[in-house]
Design a protein around this motif. Structure first.
Motif, PDB file in Angstrom:
ATOM      1  N   GLU A 192     -11.331  -4.783 -14.047  1.00  0.00           N
ATOM      2  CA  GLU A 192     -10.561  -3.822 -14.841  1.00  0.00           C
ATOM      3  C   GLU A 192      -9.742  -4.522 -15.912  1.00  0.00           C
ATOM      4  N   LEU A 193      -9.181  -5.667 -15.577  1.00  0.00           N
ATOM      5  CA  LEU A 193      -8.345  -6.389 -16.528  1.00  0.00           C
ATOM      6  C   LEU A 193      -9.160  -6.819 -17.746  1.00  0.00           C
ATOM      7  N   VAL A 194     -10.277  -7.494 -17.512  1.00  0.00           N
ATOM      8  CA  VAL A 194     -11.095  -7.962 -18.624  1.00  0.00           C
ATOM      9  C   VAL A 194     -11.595  -6.785 -19.448  1.00  0.00           C
ATOM     10  N   SER A 195     -12.033  -5.722 -18.782  1.00  0.00           N
ATOM     11  CA  SER A 195     -12.546  -4.553 -19.492  1.00  0.00           C
ATOM     12  C   SER A 195     -11.462  -3.908 -20.349  1.00  0.00           C
ATOM     13  N   TYR A 196     -10.254  -3.789 -19.798  1.00  0.00           N
ATOM     14  CA  TYR A 196      -9.165  -3.191 -20.578  1.00  0.00           C
ATOM     15  C   TYR A 196      -8.858  -4.030 -21.807  1.00  0.00           C
ATOM     16  N   LEU A 197      -8.728  -5.327 -21.619  1.00  0.00           N
ATOM     17  CA  LEU A 197      -8.381  -6.188 -22.752  1.00  0.00           C
ATOM     18  C   LEU A 197      -9.489  -6.185 -23.806  1.00  0.00           C
ATOM     19  N   GLN A 198     -10.740  -6.128 -23.372  1.00  0.00           N
ATOM     20  CA  GLN A 198     -11.827  -6.017 -24.339  1.00  0.00           C
ATOM     21  C   GLN A 198     -11.720  -4.716 -25.129  1.00  0.00           C
ATOM     22  N   SER A 199     -11.250  -3.681 -24.497  1.00  0.00           N
ATOM     23  CA  SER A 199     -11.155  -2.388 -25.173  1.00  0.00           C
ATOM     24  C   SER A 199     -10.105  -2.367 -26.268  1.00  0.00           C
ATOM     25  N   ILE A 200      -9.142  -3.294 -26.223  1.00  0.00           N
ATOM     26  CA  ILE A 200      -8.135  -3.362 -27.287  1.00  0.00           C
ATOM     27  C   ILE A 200      -8.421  -4.535 -28.237  1.00  0.00           C
ATOM     28  N   GLY A 201      -9.613  -5.120 -28.115  1.00  0.00           N
ATOM     29  CA  GLY A 201     -10.037  -6.125 -29.080  1.00  0.00           C
ATOM     30  C   GLY A 201      -9.869  -7.558 -28.658  1.00  0.00           C
ATOM     31  N   GLU A 210     -19.352  -0.224 -24.546  1.00  0.00           N
ATOM     32  CA  GLU A 210     -19.638  -1.576 -25.037  1.00  0.00           C
ATOM     33  C   GLU A 210     -19.480  -1.651 -26.551  1.00  0.00           C
ATOM     34  N   LEU A 211     -20.043  -0.672 -27.243  1.00  0.00           N
ATOM     35  CA  LEU A 211     -19.954  -0.690 -28.697  1.00  0.00           C
ATOM     36  C   LEU A 211     -18.511  -0.553 -29.153  1.00  0.00           C
ATOM     37  N   ASP A 212     -17.728   0.243 -28.459  1.00  0.00           N
ATOM     38  CA  ASP A 212     -16.314   0.392 -28.804  1.00  0.00           C
ATOM     39  C   ASP A 212     -15.566  -0.934 -28.631  1.00  0.00           C
ATOM     40  N   LYS A 213     -15.914  -1.711 -27.602  1.00  0.00           N
ATOM     41  CA  LYS A 213     -15.284  -3.021 -27.407  1.00  0.00           C
ATOM     42  C   LYS A 213     -15.624  -3.964 -28.556  1.00  0.00           C
ATOM     43  N   VAL A 214     -16.879  -3.944 -28.989  1.00  0.00           N
ATOM     44  CA  VAL A 214     -17.286  -4.776 -30.119  1.00  0.00           C
ATOM     45  C   VAL A 214     -16.506  -4.394 -31.361  1.00  0.00           C
ATOM     46  N   LYS A 215     -16.403  -3.102 -31.612  1.00  0.00           N
ATOM     47  CA  LYS A 215     -15.687  -2.641 -32.810  1.00  0.00           C
ATOM     48  C   LYS A 215     -14.211  -3.015 -32.737  1.00  0.00           C
ATOM     49  N   ALA A 216     -13.609  -2.872 -31.563  1.00  0.00           N
ATOM     50  CA  ALA A 216     -12.182  -3.187 -31.420  1.00  0.00           C
ATOM     51  C   ALA A 216     -11.946  -4.669 -31.692  1.00  0.00           C
ATOM     52  N   ASN A 217     -12.819  -5.514 -31.184  1.00  0.00           N
ATOM     53  CA  ASN A 217     -12.666  -6.951 -31.431  1.00  0.00           C
ATOM     54  C   ASN A 217     -12.856  -7.274 -32.901  1.00  0.00           C
ATOM     55  N   TRP A 218     -13.815  -6.644 -33.544  1.00  0.00           N
ATOM     56  CA  TRP A 218     -14.045  -6.879 -34.971  1.00  0.00           C
ATOM     57  C   TRP A 218     -12.850  -6.420 -35.802  1.00  0.00           C
ATOM     58  N   ARG A 219     -12.257  -5.298 -35.434  1.00  0.00           N
ATOM     59  CA  ARG A 219     -11.090  -4.841 -36.201  1.00  0.00           C
ATOM     60  C   ARG A 219      -9.958  -5.849 -36.110  1.00  0.00           C
ATOM     61  N   GLN A 220      -9.733  -6.349 -34.900  1.00  0.00           N
ATOM     62  CA  GLN A 220      -8.682  -7.351 -34.739  1.00  0.00           C
ATOM     63  C   GLN A 220      -9.033  -8.626 -35.503  1.00  0.00           C
ATOM     64  N   GLY A 221     -10.277  -9.049 -35.374  1.00  0.00           N
ATOM     65  CA  GLY A 221     -10.691 -10.263 -36.053  1.00  0.00           C
ATOM     66  C   GLY A 221     -10.645 -10.124 -37.558  1.00  0.00           C
TER      67      GLY A 221
END
Length: 949
Positions: free
Chosen positions: A98-107, A863-874
């Motif tokens: 849950e921790l890793v998944s949550y953090l991935q969801s915010i980028g 999964e796609l939402d996690k990718v997008k969230a990370n890209w926005r932060q990056g």
């Protein structure tokens, strides 16, 4: 600040140095700077808080625990590290994953952003978090609190993590690790550190009772051994309030186990160590001097001592570099300096990478340089250069103080917690260095040398290398050679000091002029056309103070030459650099440029000619960079001695690397992909390198870099347009522009079609690597490249969640992907995954099962939402980096695309769908067209390690 003004200031400081130094109380503590709030809770937990805006909307969090593998009981070897793993797999507020998944969801990307490490004396958790919402910050502090005292350590989670930790151990299995494990008992002279490697014992990891992990966590994860570091775009008062709310309730055990530090006993006699293994990629010789246990009291006196040590390190390494540039040098490279070992332990190391001559000449030269320093010391001229180098380092840090990354500050504070020292802030530190440097004389650095390698010190002489080219030295041989040098009567005077100028060249008397100028307000660009036809794009920025980057590319490259010339063209740029500039050998340049920040490199890539440079924003730094560009186009310096040294070094490095399992594996992948094509790039043989001609190398380099025709220079960074224009005109506007080919050549280099499978048996360790490459023709477009990147990121999420977390087959790994336009439109998606030899089939089956799912269904929306969230932060962070703009502006020039896409790319990201990922997977993950190469171990080991009895 111009160099002449800075030198005048330096002289003024020196003139007034005695009163300043006399007023400095060396016993007084250096105050903690106002930039950081340091506090301690009633339970003993220490915290550091600093507000910092680089990058914006992000905070770097660290939980530091003064507990590592050295504290493990006999039944816990490896469990300190395993506890760190399990902190991500179940705690009071987060169930497993849950921790890793949550953090991935915010980028926040696992591994790249979210991470941790365990060492001998500490465990550190790293959590960078976007500060866009209060929920992110509150949750992040809950995560830290859980790590500190809420890790659940359930039996089933422990059992699930065992194979992952064992796979991490497998990743590091190689000849270097075997050498490290063999050397450690000698280097640490029987200390407990040598018996408590963080990775631990595999049998313990497999079979340790869960209670042993809980006991380690219970004993050592306690607030009086912890620190919290909070640096970033956050209100310090809010951060302090959150620390108190989350951590004030933590308690220490009623009966604490004492936190002691393992001692490293003094060596009484010279020892020697030899490790011979034909999988070692390079031969080295190291001299380890006595370990000193020294606390850093954080006083002005200790700060001054560290400054003296920095000067000594610069001086010593300058001398060692000089030895590599003589005829028939005794080593390829050498280095010396003080290492911070575990706890408060420090050790001076003098080492060398060996050339064809082996250990004997290297050992003699290292000891000769020590004798030279003991007998004659350093010179005033050398000291002056080292002062400039050290002062420049602090000046850069001072200039960049408003644009320094939060992670850098976080590292500084965790080190302060672990080993002490000073954290006055760069403003105070820069002023202090300016006051102290002129008070340090030759006698001070000579004393530092005497402390580092005393004449009568017992040392460890260690050889690590292979025996294919020559037998390894024996322990008695190393000891005899060291003793002979130490008792020799030779006299070593300092070398004559050659007087050199202070500039590389004069400014051209007749500069070029700007014949056209346009502004792009949206992108912040100024485009110039110069009188010689060279074009320039200027992008001034405040992203990183005191940093200017320069780059230029055009089509051309080494495939313009015949296949027999490709190797020489590949090494041409490095060969030219090794010979110096103009009339100056490399060491002459080091003297002239001491205290300046400027560099330029030009090389011939496969399909392009590339120029890359950088400097500080100081006008003299900037002008030096432009001078180096100008001189690069004025022709290479021909120096047969330096060229021979370069070729000898390349021969030695490639010969050794090609024989390693890793080198052979990479060559096997290349051969499987390109079937021995004349232009494929595999590790060259010694015979091929020997055929490279100096004259032909210079001719090819001159053919590509005697003309600047077709080049557009992109300059990004901390400069004013009006101030840089005269330099652009003077140096870039006077570059020669004779006719030269400005297009690439397609030589027919194409990857294999169909399914190709190969296996290579190499190496002794129980380790296999699966290399999988999908490649082929593809229609190129920026939009298609974005979709491919999305597919790659989803693949990497699956690699982690399925191959690692669900199946425990790997520790880590990822896919890389690219879509290229030249020399034909094509793509490549590739990965290398390390696993056990018995797990190859299971791994490939599981990997292809995930590929089948992506081809059939695409990614999940989550999964796609996690990718997008990370890209926005990056993307938000990348847009504030000079490197990002330089690379993308250059790419847009080569590809003929509109660079304004950089401003709207997130709109394209938002439009990506699950169906896009599915269609991209179907196009590019073609199960009828891929190359699979598997590395498996050889049967029997043949390693030997010996030490002084």
């Amino acid at each position: 600040m111009p160099v002449r003004l800075r030198n005048a200031l330096f002289a003024a400081i020196f003139a007034s140095s005695l009163p300043v130094h006399a007023a400095l109380d060396l016993q007084a503590p250096v105050p903690i700077g106002s930039q950081v709030k340091v506090g301690k809770l009633a339970n003993g937990l220490t915290y550091y808080i600093q507000r910092n805006g680089k990058p914006a909307h992000r905070v770097e969090l660290r939980l530091v625990v003064k507990a590592g593998s050295v504290l493990e009981d006999d039944d816990q070897q490896g469990l300190a590290h395993m506890v760190e793993h399990l902190a991500f797999n179940g705690s009071t507020h987060f169930k497993k994953q849950e921790l890793v998944s949550y953090l991935q969801s915010i980028g926040v990307k696992f591994g790249a952003d979210l991470n941790a490490f365990t060492s001998f004396d500490e465990t550190v958790y790293m959590l960078p978090v976007p500060t866009d919402s209060k929920e992110n910050i509150d949750t992040a502090f809950t995560v830290l609190e859980d790590w500190a005292h809420g890790v659940t350590l359930k039996d089933e989670d422990i059992d699930k993590e065992r194979p992952i930790v064992l796979e991490e151990a497998r990743v590091h299995k190689n000849a270097q690790e075997r050498a490290f494990k063999a050397l450690l008992p000698q280097q640490f002279n029987g200390s407990r550190y040598a018996r408590r490697l963080p990775i631990g014992q595999e049998e313990t990891i497999r079979h340790a009772r869960p209670e042993a992990l809980r006991r380690f966590y219970r004993d050592w994860y306690r607030p009086n051994l912890m620190a919290l570091v909070v640096v970033g775009d956050i209100d310090p008062a809010e951060a302090e309030s959150l620390i108190k709310a989350h951590f004030s309730s933590l308690t220490n055990p009623a009966q604490e186990r004492p936190r002691t530090y393992a001692a490293i006993a003094a060596r009484t006699t010279d020892d020697a160590f030899v490790f011979a293994d034909n999988d070692i990629p390079a031969n080295s010789l190291n001299l380890y001097y006595p370990v000193r246990s020294e606390a850093d009291p954080g006083t002005y006196g200790s700060f001054r001592t560290k400054t003296v040590d920095k000067l000594f390190s610069v001086l010593l390494n300058m001398r060692l570099v000089q030895r590599t540039q003589q005829e028939n040098p005794p080593f390829i490279g050498a280095w010396g300096g003080e290492m911070q070992l575990m706890g408060r332990n420090k050790q001076f190391l003098l080492g060398a990478q060996l050339g064809a001559g082996g250990a004997k000449p290297a050992l003699a030269a290292l000891q000769e340089e020590q004798q030279r320093i003991r007998q004659s010391g350093f010179t005033t001229a050398e000291l002056e250069r080292s002062r400039k180098v050290v002062l420049k380092t602090y000046e850069q840090a001072y200039n960049q103080r408003g644009t320094t990354d939060s992670a850098q500050y976080a590292t500084e504070y965790l080190q302060h917690f672990l080993i002490g020292g000073t954290i006055p802030g760069i403003e105070a530190e820069y002023r202090l260095v300016q006051d102290i440097l002129p008070t340090i004389g030759v006698a001070d650095v000579n004393a530092a040398a005497a402390k580092a390698f005393p004449a009568d010190a017992a040392k460890l002489i260690a050889f690590v290398g292979e025996t294919r080219s020559a037998p390894a030295p024996t322990v008695p041989q190393l000891l005899a050679e060291a003793a002979s040098a130490a008792t020799g009567k030779a006299t070593f005077a300092n070398r004559d000091e050659q007087v050199l100028g202070s500039r590389l060249m004069d400014r051209p008397a007749k500069p070029g002029v700007i014949v056209a100028e346009t502004r792009d307000q949206r992108l912040g660009l100024t485009r110039l056309t110069l009188s010689n036809g060279v074009k320039v794009i200027l992008k001034p920025s405040n992203f990183r103070k005191d940093q200017v980057l320069l780059g230029a590319q055009r089509y051309g490259g080494r495939t313009l030459f015949d296949a027999s010339d490709v190797l020489g063209a590949k090494f041409a740029g490095a060969a030219v650099r090794s010979m110096g500039i103009k009339n100056y050998r490399p060491f002459d340049l080091q003297k002239i440029l001491a205290g300046r920040n400027a560099d330029v490199f030009a090389g011939i890539n496969r399909y392009t000619d590339d120029i890359a440079g950088g400097s500080g924003s100081d006008p003299d730094d900037l002008e030096t960079m432009f001078q180096m560009v100008s001189l690069r186009f004025a022709g290479a310096r021909r120096d047969e001695t330096m060229y021979k040294n370069f070729i000898d070094n390349v021969t030695e490095a490639t010969r050794a690397a090609a024989a390693t399992p890793e080198g052979r594996f990479e060559d096997a992948i290349t051969d499987a992909l390109y079937a021995g094509h004349a232009y494929e790039e595999r590790t060259p043989t010694s015979r091929e390198i020997a055929r490279i001609s100096l004259d032909r190398t210079l001719a090819m380099d001159g053919q590509r870099f005697a003309s600047a025709k077709g080049l557009t220079f992109v300059i990004v960074g901390d400069f004013e347009i009006d101030a840089i224009k005269p330099l652009v005109g003077a140096y870039l506007g006077t570059l020669p522009v004779t006719d030269v080919a400005t297009d690439y050549r397609d030589v027919g280099l194409r990857p294999s079609r169909g399914v190709v499978r190969k296996t290579l048996a190499a190496g002794k360790d129980p380790k296999s690597v699966v290399a999988l490459t999908f490649s082929g023709p593809a229609d190129w477009s920026p939009a298609e490249a974005l979709r491919m990147d999305a597919l790659k990121e989803v693949l990497n999420l699956r690699v982690n969640s399925v191959l690692r977390e669900k199946l425990g087959l790997i520790y880590g790994g990822q896919f890389n992907a690219s879509l290229q336009r030249i020399p034909y439109q094509h793509y490549e998606i590739a990965t290398r995954l390390t696993t056990g030899p018995d797990n190859i089939e299971q791994l490939t089956t599981a990997l292809f099962a995930e590929i089948d799912k992506l081809r059939a269904d695409g990614s999940s929306q989550a999964e796609l939402d996690k990718v997008k969230a990370n890209w926005r932060q990056g993307y938000r962070q990348w847009q504030q980096e000079n490197t990002y703009w330089l690379q993308n502006l250059q790419a847009s020039l080569l590809d003929g695309t509109d660079p304004a896409r950089l401003l709207t790319i997130l709109d394209e990201v938002d439009k990506l769908t699950v169906a896009d990922v599915r269609r991209t997977a179907q196009r590019f993950l073609d199960k009828e067209n891929y190359v699979e190469v598997v590395l498996t171990p050889e049967a029997a080991p043949h390693t030997s390690a010996t030490g002084q009895p």
